[in-house]
Design a protein around this motif. Structure first.
Motif, PDB file in Angstrom:
ATOM      1  N   MET A  30      -1.795  12.954   3.412  1.00 41.54           N
ATOM      2  CA  MET A  30      -1.269  11.787   4.113  1.00 41.54           C
ATOM      3  C   MET A  30      -0.716  12.181   5.482  1.00 41.54           C
ATOM      4  O   MET A  30      -0.874  11.453   6.460  1.00 41.54           O
ATOM      5  CB  MET A  30      -0.178  11.117   3.271  1.00 41.54           C
ATOM      6  CG  MET A  30      -0.684  10.525   1.960  1.00 41.54           C
ATOM      7  SD  MET A  30      -2.030   9.352   2.185  1.00 41.54           S
ATOM      8  CE  MET A  30      -1.230   8.097   3.162  1.00 41.54           C
TER       9      MET A  30
ATOM     10  N   ALA B 237      -3.576  12.403   7.761  1.00 38.19           N
ATOM     11  CA  ALA B 237      -4.140  11.112   8.128  1.00 38.19           C
ATOM     12  C   ALA B 237      -3.419  10.485   9.319  1.00 38.19           C
ATOM     13  O   ALA B 237      -4.044   9.828  10.159  1.00 38.19           O
ATOM     14  CB  ALA B 237      -4.078  10.161   6.923  1.00 38.19           C
TER      15      ALA B 237
ATOM     16  N   PHE C  41       4.322   5.479   2.662  1.00 40.91           N
ATOM     17  CA  PHE C  41       4.464   6.871   3.095  1.00 40.91           C
ATOM     18  C   PHE C  41       4.958   6.936   4.543  1.00 40.91           C
ATOM     19  O   PHE C  41       5.900   7.689   4.859  1.00 40.91           O
ATOM     20  CB  PHE C  41       3.115   7.592   2.979  1.00 40.91           C
ATOM     21  CG  PHE C  41       3.121   9.011   3.481  1.00 40.91           C
ATOM     22  CD1 PHE C  41       3.411  10.066   2.624  1.00 40.91           C
ATOM     23  CD2 PHE C  41       2.842   9.303   4.813  1.00 40.91           C
ATOM     24  CE1 PHE C  41       3.422  11.375   3.078  1.00 40.91           C
ATOM     25  CE2 PHE C  41       2.846  10.611   5.274  1.00 40.91           C
ATOM     26  CZ  PHE C  41       3.137  11.640   4.406  1.00 40.91           C
TER      27      PHE C  41
ATOM     28  N   THR D 164      -6.153   3.249   9.021  1.00 36.54           N
ATOM     29  CA  THR D 164      -5.632   4.361   8.229  1.00 36.54           C
ATOM     30  C   THR D 164      -4.887   3.866   7.001  1.00 36.54           C
ATOM     31  O   THR D 164      -5.058   4.399   5.893  1.00 36.54           O
ATOM     32  CB  THR D 164      -4.700   5.237   9.082  1.00 36.54           C
ATOM     33  OG1 THR D 164      -5.418   5.737  10.213  1.00 36.54           O
ATOM     34  CG2 THR D 164      -4.173   6.417   8.274  1.00 36.54           C
ATOM     35  N   VAL D 165      -4.061   2.836   7.165  1.00 39.65           N
ATOM     36  CA  VAL D 165      -3.319   2.270   6.041  1.00 39.65           C
ATOM     37  C   VAL D 165      -4.284   1.705   5.000  1.00 39.65           C
ATOM     38  O   VAL D 165      -4.093   1.890   3.788  1.00 39.65           O
ATOM     39  CB  VAL D 165      -2.335   1.193   6.528  1.00 39.65           C
ATOM     40  CG1 VAL D 165      -1.774   0.397   5.351  1.00 39.65           C
ATOM     41  CG2 VAL D 165      -1.197   1.834   7.308  1.00 39.65           C
TER      42      VAL D 165
ATOM     43  N   TYR E 223      -6.357   4.688   3.204  1.00 38.74           N
ATOM     44  CA  TYR E 223      -5.560   5.496   2.273  1.00 38.74           C
ATOM     45  C   TYR E 223      -4.594   4.628   1.478  1.00 38.74           C
ATOM     46  O   TYR E 223      -3.506   5.075   1.119  1.00 38.74           O
ATOM     47  CB  TYR E 223      -4.790   6.568   3.044  1.00 38.74           C
ATOM     48  CG  TYR E 223      -5.674   7.597   3.699  1.00 38.74           C
ATOM     49  CD1 TYR E 223      -6.067   8.743   3.008  1.00 38.74           C
ATOM     50  CD2 TYR E 223      -6.129   7.425   5.001  1.00 38.74           C
ATOM     51  CE1 TYR E 223      -6.881   9.691   3.603  1.00 38.74           C
ATOM     52  CE2 TYR E 223      -6.949   8.364   5.602  1.00 38.74           C
ATOM     53  CZ  TYR E 223      -7.327   9.484   4.904  1.00 38.74           C
ATOM     54  OH  TYR E 223      -8.142  10.421   5.487  1.00 38.74           O
ATOM     55  N   ASN E 224      -4.988   3.383   1.211  1.00 39.03           N
ATOM     56  CA  ASN E 224      -4.061   2.431   0.594  1.00 39.03           C
ATOM     57  C   ASN E 224      -3.571   2.883  -0.775  1.00 39.03           C
ATOM     58  O   ASN E 224      -2.478   2.516  -1.195  1.00 39.03           O
ATOM     59  CB  ASN E 224      -4.694   1.041   0.506  1.00 39.03           C
ATOM     60  CG  ASN E 224      -5.856   0.990  -0.475  1.00 39.03           C
ATOM     61  OD1 ASN E 224      -5.676   0.719  -1.655  1.00 39.03           O
ATOM     62  ND2 ASN E 224      -7.060   1.233   0.017  1.00 39.03           N
TER      63      ASN E 224
ATOM     64  N   GLY F 291      -2.910   5.958  -1.497  1.00 34.82           N
ATOM     65  CA  GLY F 291      -2.120   7.165  -1.324  1.00 34.82           C
ATOM     66  C   GLY F 291      -2.921   8.422  -1.595  1.00 34.82           C
ATOM     67  O   GLY F 291      -4.092   8.380  -1.979  1.00 34.82           O
ATOM     68  N   ASP F 292      -2.294   9.560  -1.375  1.00 37.66           N
ATOM     69  CA  ASP F 292      -2.922  10.859  -1.603  1.00 37.66           C
ATOM     70  C   ASP F 292      -1.800  11.892  -1.626  1.00 37.66           C
ATOM     71  O   ASP F 292      -0.621  11.556  -1.492  1.00 37.66           O
ATOM     72  CB  ASP F 292      -3.943  11.164  -0.504  1.00 37.66           C
ATOM     73  CG  ASP F 292      -5.058  12.092  -0.958  1.00 37.66           C
ATOM     74  OD1 ASP F 292      -4.792  12.926  -1.856  1.00 37.66           O
ATOM     75  OD2 ASP F 292      -6.182  12.019  -0.418  1.00 37.66           O
TER      76      ASP F 292
ATOM     77  N   THR G 179       0.829  -1.210   0.000  1.00 34.61           N
ATOM     78  CA  THR G 179       0.000   0.000   0.000  1.00 34.61           C
ATOM     79  C   THR G 179       0.862   1.258   0.000  1.00 34.61           C
ATOM     80  O   THR G 179       1.941   1.295   0.604  1.00 34.61           O
ATOM     81  CB  THR G 179      -0.932   0.031   1.227  1.00 34.61           C
ATOM     82  OG1 THR G 179      -0.138   0.016   2.427  1.00 34.61           O
ATOM     83  CG2 THR G 179      -1.873  -1.156   1.242  1.00 34.61           C
ATOM     84  N   GLN G 180       0.358   2.292  -0.658  1.00 39.98           N
ATOM     85  CA  GLN G 180       1.059   3.575  -0.694  1.00 39.98           C
ATOM     86  C   GLN G 180       1.069   4.239   0.677  1.00 39.98           C
ATOM     87  O   GLN G 180       2.010   4.958   1.020  1.00 39.98           O
ATOM     88  CB  GLN G 180       0.397   4.498  -1.719  1.00 39.98           C
ATOM     89  CG  GLN G 180       0.540   4.031  -3.154  1.00 39.98           C
ATOM     90  CD  GLN G 180       1.995   3.966  -3.585  1.00 39.98           C
ATOM     91  OE1 GLN G 180       2.772   4.897  -3.369  1.00 39.98           O
ATOM     92  NE2 GLN G 180       2.378   2.845  -4.194  1.00 39.98           N
ATOM     93  N   SER G 181       0.038   4.010   1.455  1.00 39.30           N
ATOM     94  CA  SER G 181      -0.052   4.639   2.780  1.00 39.30           C
ATOM     95  C   SER G 181       1.019   4.108   3.723  1.00 39.30           C
ATOM     96  O   SER G 181       1.660   4.892   4.450  1.00 39.30           O
ATOM     97  CB  SER G 181      -1.446   4.406   3.377  1.00 39.30           C
ATOM     98  OG  SER G 181      -1.820   3.039   3.245  1.00 39.30           O
TER      99      SER G 181
END
Length: 486
Positions: A315, A318, A256, A302-303, A306-307, A309-310, A251-253
């Protein structure tokens, strides 16, 4: 003759609470200065620009996504707009009003509720895990976390004159923090449970009734939120997360967070490790379980949410609650009885805030370059009589990161600058899709954002915005100005 004896002032005579209180006042003064110095960078930036435009254009409170907690910091701006304050000062007022609201809560916390350590938690929330988020003041996460910290101070306070005051205040703060942002579900439940463990209230119905209220608010929020709304899309992402749970590492979150584990989140991680070791050594396993358990649930959700990303500032927002989860146990439980170690804790926390302020300042300098670029661009577009322009977004991104809010940002920025006429630059991924706005002079339209594209020129507040109704949009390119320079 009277001989004046010198007074010896010893650092050891200063109470740690006094250090927290006075350093807190000083740091809030710095944040206020930042909010004024960087007022353009804070307000003429993505969501803030759009919401601020609506506030001053309609001269009334603006509520997004049913987050009614956002009313308080808007009140000074609405009041002064009705009194006719010029747009530059009005923008400064809007930028500063958020810091002033948090400062008012800080004063209540340290001087009325006598909780200096909770007051310093507010500062840690506003600085420890923040860089770009300082320049996104309208995000209600800040407000929600500050209200949650005030809830913590209310629950810890034992000297209310009447017994009913504490539960009434607690219910009010749980509600307003949740109305500010739904992330309050995690932070409120954490604070209520932590105080209940700390004050040995686990056999009392009081903390459970407060947790029940927080859960009811969360359930009602989910049920009443439309599926195609801003928050509805996040809820949908969470409820459709079965596959994401087994691919968290991709995941992007999570990427990050991990990428910033040794920078932005280092201080919070250090606080967490210290707290965890302390709880184990003191055999406070219930507090350890509660603190780590709530954070695990929060991080997991949260992960997942926002998987994909943003934007960086979104982020950051978040993951902001992590600072509260770490700061409250650290402030509450880590204490040194030895005189020689008494000041390590406040000095360490002051260092964290100083590093946070330095990070915010450096980010602000970077954003000032973006503001300067837009101001220079508006000086160049001022040579054309149209005052309304369309530009390719990718072309703008080659210079500075641009957002969907650019129409509003440039409209307000040009209005603030008395040396250029009021102008607006709409950014399009495909400029040819908007050619109809360049071919019809009689189309009295201001182009806002794709999700709310057409605004009647007559709907703009003439006190601030003066765009021509009888002129078409003009498609421009950076090449126009390079050729002019040649």
């Amino acid at each position: 003759m009277i001989k004046l004896l010198p007074t010896k002032i010893s650092f050891r005579n200063i109470k740690t609470d006094t250090l927290f209180i006075y350093s807190g006042h000083f740091f809030f003064f710095v944040l206020l200065l930042f909010s004024i110095y960087f007022y353009k960078e804070r307000i003429l930036f993505t969501d803030s620009a759009f919401q601020y435009f609506k506030i001053i254009n309609f001269e009334k409170i603006n509520i997004e996504a049913s987050r009614y907690g956002a009313i308080l910091p808007q009140l000074p701006t609405v009041l002064f707009s009705k009194l006719g304050l010029n747009i530059k000062l009005l923008t400064i007022v809007f930028s500063a009003s958020f810091v002033l609201l948090y400062y008012a809560i800080y004063v209540i916390t340290v001087h009325l509720l006598k909780n200096a350590e909770a007051g310093f938690v507010i500062l840690l929330v506003l600085t420890a895990c923040i860089s770009q988020s300082f320049f996104h003041p309208v995000t209600e996460t800040h407000q929600s976390l500050v209200f949650t910290t005030l809830l913590y101070a209310v629950l810890q306070f034992q000297n209310f004159r009447y017994a009913f005051i504490q539960p009434v205040l607690a219910i009010f703060l749980i509600t307003i923090s949740f109305l500010a942002h739904p992330v309050a579900l995690y932070t409120n439940v954490f604070v209520i449970g932590y105080v209940a463990i700390d004050k040995k209230q686990l056999k009392s119905a009081f903390p459970y009734s407060l947790i029940l209220l927080a859960v009811i608010l969360a359930v009602a929020k989910v049920m009443l939120t439309a599926g195609d709304s801003y928050e509805g899309r996040f809820f949908a992402e969470l409820f459709q997360s079965s596959e994401t749970v087994f691919n968290l590492s991709e995941t992007q979150s999570l990427k990050f967070f991990v990428d910033r584990g040794t920078t932005l989140y280092l201080a919070v991680i250090i606080l967490e490790v210290i707290v965890a070791v302390h709880f184990v050594r003191r055999q406070k396993y219930l507090k350890l379980f509660w603190t780590l358990g709530i954070q695990f649930v929060f991080l997991l959700i949260t992960v997942i949410t926002y998987n994909n990303g943003d934007a960086t500032l979104m982020m950051e927002r978040a993951f902001m609650p992590l600072s509260l989860f770490a700061a409250i146990p650290f402030m509450s439980d880590i204490k040194h009885k030895r005189e020689s170690l008494r000041y390590i804790k406040p000095l360490f926390l002051v260092l964290i805030v100083l590093l946070g302020l330095n990070r915010i300042y450096n980010q602000g300098k970077s954003f000032k370059l973006r503001t300067a670029f837009n101001q220079e661009l508006l000086k160049k577009t001022a040579q054309y009589p149209n005052q309304k322009f369309i530009m390719n977004k990718e072309e703008m991104d080659n210079h500075f990161l641009a957002f969907w809010s650019n129409s509003f940002e440039t409209l307000i920025l040009s209005t603030i600058d008395v040396n250029v006429p009021t102008q607006t630059i709409f950014l399009a991924n495909q400029t040819e899709n908007y050619k109809k706005y360049t071919e019809q002079p009689g189309m009295q339209i201001f182009m806002g954002a794709d999700f709310w594209l057409e605004w009647k020129i007559e709907s703009l507040n003439p006190k601030y915005f003066s765009l021509p109704a009888n002129k078409p949009y003009l498609i421009i390119s950076m090449d126009n100005f390079e050729n002019d320079a040649d």
